[in-house]
Write a protein that holds these residues in place. Structure first.
Motif, mmCIF file in Angstrom:
data_model
loop_
_atom_site.group_PDB
_atom_site.id
_atom_site.type_symbol
_atom_site.label_atom_id
_atom_site.label_comp_id
_atom_site.label_asym_id
_atom_site.label_seq_id
_atom_site.Cartn_x
_atom_site.Cartn_y
_atom_site.Cartn_z
ATOM 1 N N ARG A 166 0.832 -1.205 0.000
ATOM 2 C CA ARG A 166 0.000 0.000 0.000
ATOM 3 C C ARG A 166 0.869 1.258 0.000
ATOM 4 N N GLU A 167 1.966 1.232 0.753
ATOM 5 C CA GLU A 167 2.870 2.384 0.782
ATOM 6 C C GLU A 167 3.461 2.642 -0.601
ATOM 7 N N MET A 168 3.851 1.580 -1.291
ATOM 8 C CA MET A 168 4.368 1.720 -2.648
ATOM 9 C C MET A 168 3.304 2.321 -3.563
ATOM 10 N N GLY A 169 2.081 1.879 -3.373
ATOM 11 C CA GLY A 169 0.984 2.395 -4.183
ATOM 12 C C GLY A 169 0.714 3.857 -3.929
ATOM 13 N N ARG A 170 0.756 4.256 -2.659
ATOM 14 C CA ARG A 170 0.525 5.678 -2.328
ATOM 15 C C ARG A 170 1.594 6.552 -2.971
ATOM 16 N N ALA A 171 2.828 6.061 -2.958
ATOM 17 C CA ALA A 171 3.917 6.835 -3.551
ATOM 18 C C ALA A 171 3.705 7.013 -5.058
ATOM 19 N N LEU A 172 3.264 5.959 -5.727
ATOM 20 C CA LEU A 172 3.005 6.058 -7.168
ATOM 21 C C LEU A 172 1.830 6.987 -7.451
ATOM 22 N N LEU A 173 0.777 6.898 -6.625
ATOM 23 C CA LEU A 173 -0.405 7.732 -6.831
ATOM 24 C C LEU A 173 -0.090 9.219 -6.619
ATOM 25 N N GLU A 174 0.874 9.519 -5.747
ATOM 26 C CA GLU A 174 1.271 10.914 -5.567
ATOM 27 C C GLU A 174 1.941 11.452 -6.826
ATOM 28 N N ARG A 175 2.689 10.582 -7.500
ATOM 29 C CA ARG A 175 3.390 11.009 -8.720
ATOM 30 C C ARG A 175 2.470 11.010 -9.932
ATOM 31 N N THR A 176 1.609 9.975 -10.037
ATOM 32 C CA THR A 176 0.712 9.822 -11.195
ATOM 33 C C THR A 176 -0.689 9.475 -10.681
ATOM 34 N N PRO A 177 -1.446 10.480 -10.269
ATOM 35 C CA PRO A 177 -2.747 10.253 -9.634
ATOM 36 C C PRO A 177 -3.739 9.468 -10.496
ATOM 37 N N ASP A 178 -3.611 9.539 -11.803
ATOM 38 C CA ASP A 178 -4.596 8.913 -12.687
ATOM 39 C C ASP A 178 -4.206 7.506 -13.143
ATOM 40 N N VAL A 179 -3.159 6.937 -12.553
ATOM 41 C CA VAL A 179 -2.645 5.674 -13.071
ATOM 42 C C VAL A 179 -3.680 4.550 -13.039
ATOM 43 N N ILE A 180 -4.475 4.480 -11.984
ATOM 44 C CA ILE A 180 -5.452 3.394 -11.885
ATOM 45 C C ILE A 180 -6.642 3.637 -12.806
ATOM 46 N N ASP A 181 -7.103 4.868 -12.902
ATOM 47 C CA ASP A 181 -8.182 5.174 -13.841
ATOM 48 C C ASP A 181 -7.756 4.849 -15.268
ATOM 49 N N GLU A 182 -6.488 5.096 -15.578
ATOM 50 C CA GLU A 182 -5.991 4.786 -16.918
ATOM 51 C C GLU A 182 -5.942 3.280 -17.148
ATOM 52 N N ARG A 183 -5.535 2.522 -16.120
ATOM 53 C CA ARG A 183 -5.517 1.060 -16.255
ATOM 54 C C ARG A 183 -6.935 0.497 -16.448
ATOM 55 N N VAL A 184 -7.869 1.024 -15.697
ATOM 56 C CA VAL A 184 -9.259 0.567 -15.834
ATOM 57 C C VAL A 184 -9.777 0.884 -17.233
ATOM 58 N N ALA A 185 -9.477 2.060 -17.734
ATOM 59 C CA ALA A 185 -9.933 2.457 -19.073
ATOM 60 C C ALA A 185 -9.309 1.583 -20.158
ATOM 61 N N ALA A 186 -8.111 1.073 -19.893
ATOM 62 C CA ALA A 186 -7.414 0.248 -20.889
ATOM 63 C C ALA A 186 -7.845 -1.215 -20.855
ATOM 64 N N THR A 187 -8.697 -1.575 -19.901
ATOM 65 C CA THR A 187 -9.159 -2.961 -19.750
ATOM 66 C C THR A 187 -10.539 -3.104 -20.379
ATOM 67 N N GLY A 188 -10.686 -4.027 -21.297
ATOM 68 C CA GLY A 188 -11.954 -4.188 -22.002
ATOM 69 C C GLY A 188 -12.653 -5.501 -21.688
ATOM 70 N N PRO A 189 -13.838 -5.712 -22.242
ATOM 71 C CA PRO A 189 -14.631 -6.921 -21.979
ATOM 72 C C PRO A 189 -13.910 -8.219 -22.310
ATOM 73 N N ASP A 190 -13.057 -8.200 -23.326
ATOM 74 C CA ASP A 190 -12.368 -9.416 -23.744
ATOM 75 C C ASP A 190 -11.037 -9.630 -23.036
ATOM 76 N N SER A 191 -10.662 -8.717 -22.166
ATOM 77 C CA SER A 191 -9.413 -8.875 -21.413
ATOM 78 C C SER A 191 -9.567 -9.999 -20.389
ATOM 79 N N LEU A 192 -8.483 -10.714 -20.144
ATOM 80 C CA LEU A 192 -8.508 -11.788 -19.153
ATOM 81 C C LEU A 192 -8.670 -11.198 -17.760
ATOM 82 N N ALA A 193 -9.639 -11.715 -17.006
ATOM 83 C CA ALA A 193 -9.899 -11.216 -15.655
ATOM 84 C C ALA A 193 -9.477 -12.220 -14.597
#
Length: 614
Positions: A166-193
């Motif tokens: 979680r600490e590593m994640g917080r550090a990344l989110l401080e640098r690139t706040p939109d990283v998770i929203d971008e990952r979610v947007a890049a994941t589609g219906p046919d992507s392996l879940a």
């Protein structure tokens, strides 16, 4: 071939494009509502709102990204059912990766096979016990770089704690706040879940590849049923490494109800009274144990209380029979039912927490007798059907339309068809994309035009409800050429014998059917106490004449319902019940037929020596 009324027309709500998107949408819609609850180590419960889940999930997901996890990369979870399993799974989804599930009872060699076959790079391990299994086989898991401990201290290279991730994640989110929203947007219906390795009964497990479409469709289709609402409370104890548990999380994301998670099976009864859920899913074995426990307690004291209990059961059976026949019970019967409800049925419902609207049964056949009994005391069990390869849920009986002995109609958007040999074929968005690294086995079950061959034998009634009669591979042929469906016989027997833990019927290439029976520990303890027997040792009781007489009574009642060639001519009582840890049961509590037969070969053979079918 015969079609059901199921349709591929998307009459269910439009699914989200991915599980991550479904989660973020739910957070936006229900931010301050309670979402998840799990037990604390020192007692009591911790509750997450959707907003609090969002914070923790984003940090974990960003931590995975910082470890180099990419889109569709496999991340393993080796843990029992707990709140952190849910959070880790959602973090994997929001990072655009794919969860690979590992049962906590899996042995080191098989863990190594699964993680290697799936090319897992990061693994969430529940505790040092799970970590030790991986450490033992580390040389055979070439892609694994990091283990994240849910509980425990990181004191080895390549091991992180939950908080450190979680600490590593917080550090990344401080640098690139939109990283998770971008990952979610890049994941589609046919992507392996999700990659779920079937526990199976023989050979290496197969990795079932399920896409985001599979899970979001399931959530939307369950919402379409109209049986669950945001104010519901789910008690979830099923293995989340199994598709049955996993699909319930999809329903939660779609609908928004509270889920209380605790995988400790020995705490189910206590938790029901404390959680007071409005619905719970379980395998038939749990309902068998509830039924047997109620019958034991109802008659244990004898005298007037036992007579009242037996009278109430008789009234319940009459009302239930009238209901199934479409008749309205008479005023006197309904008055008796109201009295019986206050005296007896209400106490049974209180054992389940007092607020249950529905119980859901799946993973194996529910005996009709058991469904009838629960129905008679006013507890609704909705039996459903599906396979790992179809994202668990495909058919479900609905309230006020329950067809006992059936698993209900297919979900909106799914079709069912009966092949010429009786096999059930399914088609719809919940069907897997294939078995990992097994193109030949994939081709065997994914047929032309999108049909999936289930391996189950069944039929479809005039209301479009599917009925399962047996597994295609489990049908056995006697030496006299008669076919027997052991699963159906076994389910009936367990509903008749309160002492039975598990039963396995044998007849393949034999001239008659026999069975091995295990004794349920709880039922056995109660029986020993009630009859003041000198020994409580299961190994001794397996040979006790009174115990054998009780089992024989149930066998006789069972045989009276069967065709002559199906009847059980002999049986043996084993000295202990089957367990998951000893490899005789799958994590979803199905008996591993070949394992049990191999381990008891001499005992089984003894039932056929110098005997004939007569």
């Amino acid at each position: 071939m015969v079609m059901t009324s199921g349709s591929l027309t998307a009459t269910y709500p439009t699914p989200a494009p991915s599980v991550g998107r479904s989660f973020l949408d739910r957070v936006a819609a229900s931010a301050d509502r309670d979402a998840l609850r799990g037990p604390l180590a020192g007692g009591g419960w911790r509750t997450w709102t959707w907003r609090q889940m969002d914070t923790e999930v984003r940090e974990l997901a960003a931590g995975l990204v910082s470890l180099g996890v990419g889109l569709e990369d496999r991340v393993g979870i080796a843990s029992s059912t707990r709140a952190e399993w849910v959070l880790a799974d959602l973090a994997v989804m929001c990072a655009g990766a794919a969860t690979t599930t590992v049962y906590p009872t899996t042995q080191p060699e098989e863990i190594a096979y699964i993680l290697s076959d799936a090319d897992v790079g990061v693994l969430f391990a529940e505790n040092p016990t799970q970590l030790a299994k991986v450490t033992e086989e580390r040389a055979n898991i070439p892609d694994l770089t990091t283990v994240v401990l849910i509980d425990g201290t990181a004191d080895a290279e390549g091991v992180l704690t939950w908080d450190q991730l979680r600490e590593m994640g917080r550090a990344l989110l401080e640098r690139t706040p939109d990283v998770i929203d971008e990952r979610v947007a890049a994941t589609g219906p046919d992507s392996l879940a999700t990659l779920i390795y079937t526990s199976g009964t023989t050979g290496r497990p197969k990795g079932v590849e399920l896409t985001h479409r599979c899970w979001t469709y399931e959530g939307a289709a369950i919402e379409k049923l109209g049986i669950l609402v945001p104010d519901d409370t789910q008690f979830l104890w099923l293995p989340l490494a199994h598709s049955f548990g996993k699909v319930l999380l999809s329903a939660q994301l779609q609908i928004g109800f509270l889920t209380v998670v605790d995988g400790r099976v020995d705490q189910i009864v206590a938790n029901l009274g404390e959680i007071k859920p409005t619905f719970m899913a379980a395998v038939p074995r749990i309902f068998e144990k509830v039924h047997a426990g109620v019958l034991r307690q109802g008659t244990a004291e004898g005298g007037p209380k036992a007579k009242i209990f037996e009278w109430a059961m008789g009234v319940a059976a009459k009302v239930a029979a009238d209901r199934r026949a479409g008749r309205r019970s008479g005023p006197l019967t309904m008055a008796q039912y109201a009295v019986a409800d206050r005296l007896v049925y209400a106490k049974i419902k209180a054992r389940l927490g007092g607020r249950i609207r529905y119980l859901v049964s799946g993973s194996a056949a529910l005996a009709v007798e058991l469904g009838e009994w629960f129905d008679s005391v006013g507890i609704v069990i909705l039996e459903g059907y599906g396979l790992t390869e179809t994202s668990a849920a495909t058919c479900l009986n609905l309230p006020n339309k329950v067809g006992l002995g059936t698993v209900g109609p297919p979900f909106s958007g799914t079709e069912a068809m009966i092949a010429k040999d009786g096999e059930i074929l399914l088609r719809g968005p919940g069907v897997m994309r294939g078995y990992r690294n097994r193109p030949e086995q994939t081709a065997e079950v994914l047929l032309p035009d999108g049909w999936f061959a289930t391996g189950d034998i069944g039929e479809i009634d005039d209301q479009g409800r599917v009925k399962i009669t047996d597994r295609k591979k489990d049908l056995v042929k006697t030496s006299g050429g008669k076919y027997i469906a052991p699963g159906a016989i076994e389910a009936q027997f367990k509903a008749l014998c309160s002492l039975a833990g598990n039963v396995l019927v044998m007849a393949h290439n034999r001239n008659f059917a026999t069975a091995v029976v295990t004794l349920d520990p709880d039922a056995l303890d109660a029986y020993v106490a009630a009859h003041r027997m000198p020994s409580a040792d299961p190994a001794v009781l397996a040979h006790d004449p009174k115990i054998r007489a009780e089992v024989q009574k149930a066998v006789d009642e069972l045989n009276a319902r069967l065709n002559r060639w199906e009847t059980i001519k002999d049986f043996r009582i084993l000295s202990r019940d089957f367990t998951v840890d000893d490899g005789e049961l799958t994590p979803s509590l199905k008996v591993k037929r070949k394992v049990v037969e191999d381990r008891n070969a001499d005992l089984i053979d003894s039932m056929y020596e110098k005997k004939s079918d007569h």
